[in-house]
Design a protein around this motif. Structure first.
Motif, PDB file in Angstrom:
ATOM      1  N   HIS A   1     -10.551   7.360  -7.121  1.00 53.07           N
ATOM      2  CA  HIS A   1     -11.832   7.950  -7.502  1.00 53.07           C
ATOM      3  C   HIS A   1     -12.876   6.835  -7.460  1.00 53.07           C
ATOM      4  N   LEU A   2     -13.784   6.921  -6.498  1.00 48.91           N
ATOM      5  CA  LEU A   2     -14.688   5.810  -6.186  1.00 48.91           C
ATOM      6  C   LEU A   2     -16.152   6.185  -6.417  1.00 48.91           C
ATOM      7  N   THR A   3     -16.973   5.173  -6.557  1.00 45.97           N
ATOM      8  CA  THR A   3     -18.422   5.368  -6.637  1.00 45.97           C
ATOM      9  C   THR A   3     -19.107   4.349  -5.749  1.00 45.97           C
ATOM     10  N   LYS A   4     -20.213   4.760  -5.185  1.00 46.92           N
ATOM     11  CA  LYS A   4     -21.101   3.862  -4.422  1.00 46.92           C
ATOM     12  C   LYS A   4     -22.513   4.207  -4.864  1.00 46.92           C
ATOM     13  N   GLY A   5     -23.082   3.320  -5.646  1.00 43.48           N
ATOM     14  CA  GLY A   5     -24.365   3.645  -6.249  1.00 43.48           C
ATOM     15  C   GLY A   5     -24.173   4.770  -7.254  1.00 43.48           C
ATOM     16  N   LYS A   6     -24.936   5.850  -7.095  1.00 42.23           N
ATOM     17  CA  LYS A   6     -24.820   6.992  -8.000  1.00 42.23           C
ATOM     18  C   LYS A   6     -23.905   8.084  -7.453  1.00 42.23           C
ATOM     19  N   SER A   7     -23.350   7.862  -6.282  1.00 44.03           N
ATOM     20  CA  SER A   7     -22.519   8.878  -5.631  1.00 44.03           C
ATOM     21  C   SER A   7     -21.039   8.650  -5.928  1.00 44.03           C
ATOM     22  N   ALA A   8     -20.331   9.724  -6.294  1.00 46.61           N
ATOM     23  CA  ALA A   8     -18.891   9.669  -6.537  1.00 46.61           C
ATOM     24  C   ALA A   8     -18.162  10.374  -5.400  1.00 46.61           C
ATOM     25  N   PHE A   9     -17.015   9.836  -5.009  1.00 48.91           N
ATOM     26  CA  PHE A   9     -16.232  10.466  -3.946  1.00 48.91           C
ATOM     27  C   PHE A   9     -14.778  10.046  -4.095  1.00 48.91           C
ATOM     28  N   GLU A  10     -13.903  10.668  -3.336  1.00 47.40           N
ATOM     29  CA  GLU A  10     -12.473  10.388  -3.416  1.00 47.40           C
ATOM     30  C   GLU A  10     -11.959   9.867  -2.086  1.00 47.40           C
ATOM     31  N   ALA A  11     -10.928   9.041  -2.163  1.00 50.20           N
ATOM     32  CA  ALA A  11     -10.230   8.570  -0.961  1.00 50.20           C
ATOM     33  C   ALA A  11      -8.730   8.644  -1.228  1.00 50.20           C
ATOM     34  N   LYS A  12      -7.967   8.999  -0.201  1.00 49.07           N
ATOM     35  CA  LYS A  12      -6.518   9.149  -0.335  1.00 49.07           C
ATOM     36  C   LYS A  12      -5.797   7.993   0.353  1.00 49.07           C
ATOM     37  N   PHE A  13      -4.655   7.575  -0.235  1.00 49.75           N
ATOM     38  CA  PHE A  13      -3.831   6.546   0.398  1.00 49.75           C
ATOM     39  C   PHE A  13      -3.484   6.970   1.817  1.00 49.75           C
ATOM     40  N   HIS A  14      -3.620   6.010   2.765  1.00 48.43           N
ATOM     41  CA  HIS A  14      -3.397   6.342   4.172  1.00 48.43           C
ATOM     42  C   HIS A  14      -2.351   5.443   4.837  1.00 48.43           C
ATOM     43  N   SER A  15      -2.467   4.144   4.663  1.00 47.76           N
ATOM     44  CA  SER A  15      -1.573   3.246   5.400  1.00 47.76           C
ATOM     45  C   SER A  15      -1.533   1.890   4.718  1.00 47.76           C
ATOM     46  N   VAL A  16      -0.613   1.046   5.190  1.00 43.77           N
ATOM     47  CA  VAL A  16      -0.519  -0.326   4.700  1.00 43.77           C
ATOM     48  C   VAL A  16      -0.295  -1.242   5.892  1.00 43.77           C
ATOM     49  N   GLY A  17      -1.085  -2.315   5.954  1.00 43.74           N
ATOM     50  CA  GLY A  17      -0.965  -3.248   7.075  1.00 43.74           C
ATOM     51  C   GLY A  17      -1.235  -2.584   8.409  1.00 43.74           C
ATOM     52  N   GLY A  18      -2.064  -1.539   8.404  1.00 45.97           N
ATOM     53  CA  GLY A  18      -2.397  -0.847   9.642  1.00 45.97           C
ATOM     54  C   GLY A  18      -1.385   0.173  10.101  1.00 45.97           C
TER      55      GLY A  18
END
Length: 698
Positions: free
Chosen positions: A196-213
């Motif tokens: 659960h991330l924020t950039k400035g005043k905006s909140a958004f989500e990111a899901k685990f995708h990969s490790v080491g490419g």
């Protein structure tokens, strides 16, 4: 003075057409088929090229006398039954009864019941199409041979009242196989990690995708802990950012199967209800000053073809309402969905795109309006411009671990301004906006949320899913989907639980016997090929007697083997814990026509029986003396009623919850909509999420 008689199937259709044709025509209804195969015998002369032995349907005497008397008073008789195999067969039977020459130009067909379409049709009558008639006869004879040859065998070897059919047996087999898949399914554990991330005043989500490419699956909690350790306290740094424009095209106009599926999703209609209301819209609705008008085109079709006139009318409406940008440069043409589609009619569409739903609302019932609105919106949207979406995919790196965020924004709505197709899981398309992100940006992490999941078995068939599967397999045709679903429930081969099909013990037993002795009847590919052969009869490229003959050779061999080798099965009574309140004997479970029931073991001295009920733990809200129990209707649908019936007639289709309403103390019931379950009060309307209600009850 009238000089022509027109015969249609229903009084509603007769009323609509009569207004268009004027005083020179008498329009009467045959009330459907007038002849059929007898119920008391097979009615097919197997040794005489499978010739059917038709008899007049009981109760049709007065109707036939009226039609015969009317036919003698006119110069010309027109047969205007529906434009399909069944309609052609009805016309042929009427011609036979009224002693008309089937080669004469007596047959009139129209795809929509509007003044212009009807008048144009009567300018171009044609002879009865015997290819269509023979296609209908072939299906009727084939189904009769299967049903009337296998059913007596099942009565003899298992129990009376069992029956087998051609298309419905495959439908039951699909449900049976799906249940076996579910029972055999072994869940597998997997995990997800959501940032659960924020950039400035905006909140958004990111899901685990990969490790080491490299893409990695999280199969255990240990895998999750390993990834979290690799991330450490590293901040999330924006890596690759992909932005692109994507177009989404509209769905084609409805065919029979897609109409049934979408009406189930969006209107909660069963297939039979959808077709019943569609028939009413097709046959005509009184629109006041405009008179009686057919609102939609013929509803039994597998074609997505649209006439140029209808496309021009849609264009006029779209440009006038939304502007040129909402109209594609060239009219949309939709290809046939499958190779077996007959393309005999147009798609299901409004007879006039200019007649929007609101203009007919005052003249239609609630259900008629809702279905017309669905048909109208789907058709208009099918002719509109594509929607345009801006999509964004962002990779964020926490050390060597990569998370991915996706977002989209509707740039131009196009057809979505009018209509978006539903789906079986109830999810909707919504904007998932991401903040402006560029490589090198840092996003702040408010929470890292690991979550355990387990793979799910394939879902049970709903009516919509089963219709779609039958269509994909090429089994059945537009006119057969709804009757097939009704039949398998009436015979108690399947039941409905939470609007999903499950096989009954009776269904299991019949399918197992059919699999052993008549595998072709249950084989989807065999049945689909047979449907193809029957379509070739309709096209005039195959002889119906040869098609039936080829099938019957191997079928008769199967019958002979089954007669010799099928063992008699004794369905033993299963003891229960209940005691007969009339004589004190132990009650036993018996298998009946509509499933299991409780009967006294002292039969025939004591004939006490009662249905099997399941307690809900809820007091009856109507009489306050009894309690609500789960029951099954004769069609296999679950409902809830007071255990003191018939003294108390309380009934609910919604499942009661063992928790009173916190606002008024009334009965709460489960309500499912768009993939979610809410708990609603039947008195004051108080609503809450199912999870909240369960916690409160505990």
């Amino acid at each position: 003075m009238a000089d022509s008689l027109v015969i249609v199937e229903s009084p509603a259709k007769a009323k609509t057409i009569g207004k268009y044709l004027g005083s020179k025509f008498i329009v009467k209804a045959s009330m459907g088929h007038i002849r059929d195969l007898p119920k008391s015998q097979i009615g097919v002369e197997v040794e005489n090229d499978f010739q059917p032995k038709y008899i007049t349907i009981r109760g049709k005497g007065n109707v036939l006398k009226e039609l015969r008397d009317a036919s003698k008073k006119v110069k010309k008789v027109y047969l205007a039954a529906d434009p399909d195999r069944e309609g052609e067969a009805i016309a042929w039977h009427l011609a036979h009864y009224l002693e008309l020459d089937e080669k004469d130009d007596c047959r009139v067909v129209f795809n929509e019941i509007t003044k212009q379409a009807v008048k144009d049709a009567f300018k171009n009558p044609r002879p009865i199409d015997m290819d269509l008639v023979n296609a209908q006869q072939a299906r009727r004879v084939l189904d009769r041979l299967v049903g009337y040859k296998i059913s007596p065998l099942l009565w003899k070897k298992v129990k009376k009242g069992l029956s087998a059919g051609r298309v419905q047996s495959v439908a039951v087999k699909l449900i049976y196989d799906r249940e076996n898949e579910i029972n055999a399914f072994i869940p597998e554990e997997y995990w997800s990690i959501t940032a659960h991330l924020t950039k400035g005043k905006s909140a958004f989500e990111a899901k685990f995708h990969s490790v080491g490419g490299e893409k990695k699956e999280l199969k255990s909690e240990a895998d999750v802990k390993e990834m979290l350790a690799l991330m450490g306290q590293n901040p999330f740094i924006v890596g690759e950012v992909k932005e692109k424009e994507r177009q989404r095209n509209p769905s084609p106009p409805f065919i029979t199967s897609s109409l049934q599926q979408e009406a189930a999703r969006k209107l909660n209609f069963r297939a039979s209800k959808t077709m019943q209301i569609a028939q009413q819209l097709y046959e005509g609705v009184d629109l006041g000053k405009e008179g009686t008008v057919g609102l939609i085109t013929y509803m039994r079709t597998d074609s997505t073809r649209i006439s140029p006139v209808a496309q021009e009318e849609a264009k006029e409406y779209i440009v006038g309402k939304y502007g040129e940008a909402y109209m594609p440069e060239t009219p949309r043409v939709y290809l046939k969905k499958n190779a077996g589609a007959q393309d005999a009619h147009e798609a299901i569409r409004p007879t006039s795109a200019l007649r929007d739903p609101e203009s007919v609302k005052a003249f239609t019932s609630k259900d008629q309006f809702r279905l017309y609105k669905l048909v109208w919106e789907r058709f208009v949207a099918s002719q509109m411009s594509s929607a345009v979406l801006d999509t964004m995919t962002v990779d964020l790196n926490g050390g060597p671990v990569t998370f991915r965020a996706t977002g989209s924004k509707l740039k131009f709505p196009g057809f979505m301004k009018v209509y978006v197709e539903g789906n079986d899981d109830g999810t909707t398309d919504e904007d998932r906006l991401l903040p402006a992100l560029v490589p090198g940006d840092t996003a702040n992490s408010d929470q890292i949320e690991p979550k355990q999941h387990f793979t799910q078995p394939p879902p049970r068939y709903t009516e919509a899913r089963l219709v779609r599967m039958l269509e994909e397999l090429g089994i059945g045709r537009p006119s057969t989907y709804a009757p097939t679903l009704e039949t398998i429930q009436k015979r108690n081969y399947v039941a409905m639980e939470e609007k999903k099909f499950i096989p009954t013990e009776l269904g299991d037993l019949v399918i197992q016997l059919m699999e052993e002795f008549f595998p072709e009847i249950l084989d989807a590919e065999f049945t689909a090929n047979m449907e193809g052969d029957l379509d070739h009869v309709e096209e005039g490229t195959q002889d119906w007697v040869n098609v039936i003959g080829d099938f019957y050779k191997s079928f008769q061999k199967r019958l002979d083997v089954a007669e010799d080798e099928m063992k008699e099965i004794e369905i033993k009574d299963e003891p229960s814990d209940e005691v007969c309140e009339k004589c004190g004997s132990q009650m036993v479970y018996k298998m009946g026509r509509f499933g299991k029931f409780l009967a006294c073991s002292g039969f025939p001295n004591c004939r006490n029986t009662k249905p099997i009920v399941k307690e809900t733990g809820v007091q009856c809200p109507k009489c306050a003396k009894g309690h609500v129990v789960e029951r099954r209707s004769k069609k296999g649908r679950i409902f809830y009623g007071c255990n003191l019936y018939p003294e108390c007639d309380f009934v609910s289709w919604d499942k009661p919850v063992a928790k009173p309403c916190p606002s008024c103390g009334g009965m709460m019931v489960e309500k499912r909509s768009k993939g979610e379950t809410n708990i609603n009060c039947t008195v004051c309307g108080h609503s809450e999420q199912a999870e909240e209600a369960e916690e409160a009850a505990e």
